[in-house]
Design an enzyme around this catalytic site. Structure first.
Site, short mmCIF file in Angstrom:
data_model
loop_
_atom_site.label_atom_id
_atom_site.label_comp_id
_atom_site.label_asym_id
_atom_site.label_seq_id
_atom_site.Cartn_x
_atom_site.Cartn_y
_atom_site.Cartn_z
N TYR A 172 41.12 -49.18 66.12
CA TYR A 172 39.85 -49.54 66.77
C TYR A 172 39.96 -50.91 67.41
O TYR A 172 39.59 -51.11 68.57
CB TYR A 172 38.72 -49.51 65.75
CG TYR A 172 37.42 -50.08 66.27
CD1 TYR A 172 36.68 -49.40 67.23
CD2 TYR A 172 36.94 -51.31 65.82
CE1 TYR A 172 35.49 -49.93 67.73
CE2 TYR A 172 35.76 -51.84 66.30
CZ TYR A 172 35.04 -51.16 67.26
OH TYR A 172 33.87 -51.69 67.75
N SER A 202 34.36 -56.45 70.35
CA SER A 202 34.16 -56.45 68.91
C SER A 202 34.84 -57.65 68.27
O SER A 202 35.88 -58.14 68.76
CB SER A 202 34.74 -55.16 68.31
OG SER A 202 34.83 -55.23 66.90
#
Length: 320
Positions: free
Chosen positions: A153, A129
Site C-alpha cells: 500500500y 498517505s
C-alpha cells in the site's frame, strides 16, 4: 465550480463532497463501489449526498482509462479531487493486485484525463498517505528523505506521488498530494481500528491488539481533514506539484484508543495482545508546519472529543 470527486462514496470523499455541495458547487462523483468493506455503508453515504442539490454519481472502475477520460471531457471539471484508492495495509498482503489496479493504474487514468483538459484544469488534488514515510521516529516532515516502504500500500502511494510529480514536470499539471494521517470520525471505514473495535466491543467480542497495543498513531478527526483539504483545493497553484501532511501531531497508543472508546461507548473491551502485523509501522506523527504556513490550518480536535462524536453516530447508524 464543477468538481470531479473520485471515491465519492468513500469516507473522506463523502465528507468532502458534502462540504462542497453545501456551498453550492456542482459535484460529479465517481466510485466503483467495491466490496472491500460493506457496500451498504457506501450506498448510505451516496443517499445522503443525493439529498443535496448539485450532485451526480457515476459508477465506474477508475482503472478504465477510456471511461474516466470520457467522463472528464463530458463534464469539464475545473478541479479534480482524487480520493479513490484501494485502502488498508493488511489487505495488501492478501490482494496485492487490487492495489496496483486501483492505486497505480487508477491514478494514471486520472492523470491522463486531467492532461486531456489542458489549461481548463485549475487544480488536481489527490490522496497520499503517511505510510510513505515508512518506519521512523520524530515528527514526519514533507521534505524528509523517504526510505523503504514497509507495505505494498505504501509503495503504491509513493508511486502516485512520483507519477504526479512527473506529469507536472512534463505537462504543467497543477497538483497537490495530501498525506493523510489515520483519519477517523462519523461515516468512517469499518476496516479501521477505531471502527472495528467499536463493533467488537458492542458485540462483546475480543479485540486483537497488534504489537500488544503499543503502536502509536497520529489520529486526525475528519473535520480537521476537510477544512485544509477544501482550502488546498480552492487554490490554483499553477504548474507546480507539492505535498502536505494533514495530521493531528499527537500520537496515541492503541491501548489509549481502546480506553477512549470504552468511555465513549460505556462498555469494557475484551482484548488479546498479539505480535506486530507485517506491513504495519509502529509510529506516525505529522509535522504540519507547512500546512499552517500556507493555508492557516492546524488540526486540533482532541481524540476524546472526536471519538465521542463517532460513538454517537455509530450507535445511531448501527440501530438504523
Amino acid at each position: 465550480m464543477t468538481i470531479l470527486v473520485t471515491g465519492a462514496a468513500g469516507f473522506i470523499g463523502f465528507h468532502a463532497s458534502r462540504r462542497l455541495l453545501a456551498r453550492g458547487e456542482r459535484i460529479v462523483g465517481l466510485d466503483s463501489l467495491t466490496d472491500y468493506y460493506d457496500v451498504a455503508l457506501k450506498r448510505a453515504r451516496l443517499t445522503e449526498l443525493d439529498r443535496q442539490a448539485g450532485f451526480e454519481f457515476h459508477r465506474l472502475d477508475l482503472a478504465d482509462d477510456d471511461a474516466v477520460k470520457r467522463l472528464v471531457l463530458e463534464t469539464r471539471p475545473t478541479r479534480i479531487l482524487h480520493l479513490a484508492a484501494q485502502a488498508g495495509v493488511r489487505y495488501s498482503l492478501d490482494a496485492p493486485f487490487a492495489y496496483t489496479h486501483s492505486n497505480v493504474t487508477g491514478h494514471l487514468s486520472v492523470l491522463e484525463a486531467a492532461r486531456a483538459l489542458g489549461g481548463d484544469l485549475a487544480h488536481l488534488v489527490y490522496a497520499s498517505s503517511s505510510s510513505v514515510y515508512g518506519e521512523r521516529g520524530g515528527r514526519f516532515r514533507e521534505d524528509d528523505a523517504l526510505g523503504e516502504p514497509v507495505s505494498l500500500y505504501a509503495a503504491t502511494k509513493r508511486a502516485d506521488e512520483l507519477m504526479s510529480s512527473t506529469y507536472t514536470h512534463l505537462y504543467g499539471l497543477p497538483q497537490t498530494g495530501l498525506r493523510f494521517f489515520t483519519v477517523y470520525g462519523p461515516w468512517g471505514r469499518p476496516d479501521m481500528a477505531y471502527f472495528s473495535f467499536a463493533e467488537a466491543m458492542l458485540r462483546g467480542e475480543t479485540i486483537r491488539l497488534f504489537n500488544e497495543g503499543r503502536n502509536q498513531r497520529d489520529f486526525t478527526y475528519i473535520d480537521d481533514v476537510i477544512e485544509p483539504l477544501v482550502r488546498v483545493l480552492d487554490d490554483a497553484p499553477g504548474a507546480r506539484h507539492g505535498v502536505y501532511n494533514i495530521g493531528g501531531s499527537n500520537p496515541v497508543e492503541t491501548l489509549d484508543l481502546v480506553a477512549t472508546l470504552e468511555r465513549a461507548l460505556g462498555v469494557n473491551a475484551k482484548t488479546e495482545p498479539v505480535p506486530p502485523q507485517p506491513g504495519d509501522v509502529s509510529y506516525t506523527c505529522a509535522d504540519v508546519t507547512r500546512l499552517e504556513r500556507d493555508y492557516g490550518c492546524v488540526p486540533g480536535t482532541r481524540l476524546e472529543e472526536g471519538i465521542a462524536r463517532f460513538a454517537q453516530w455509530f450507535r445511531s447508524y448501527r440501530n438504523s
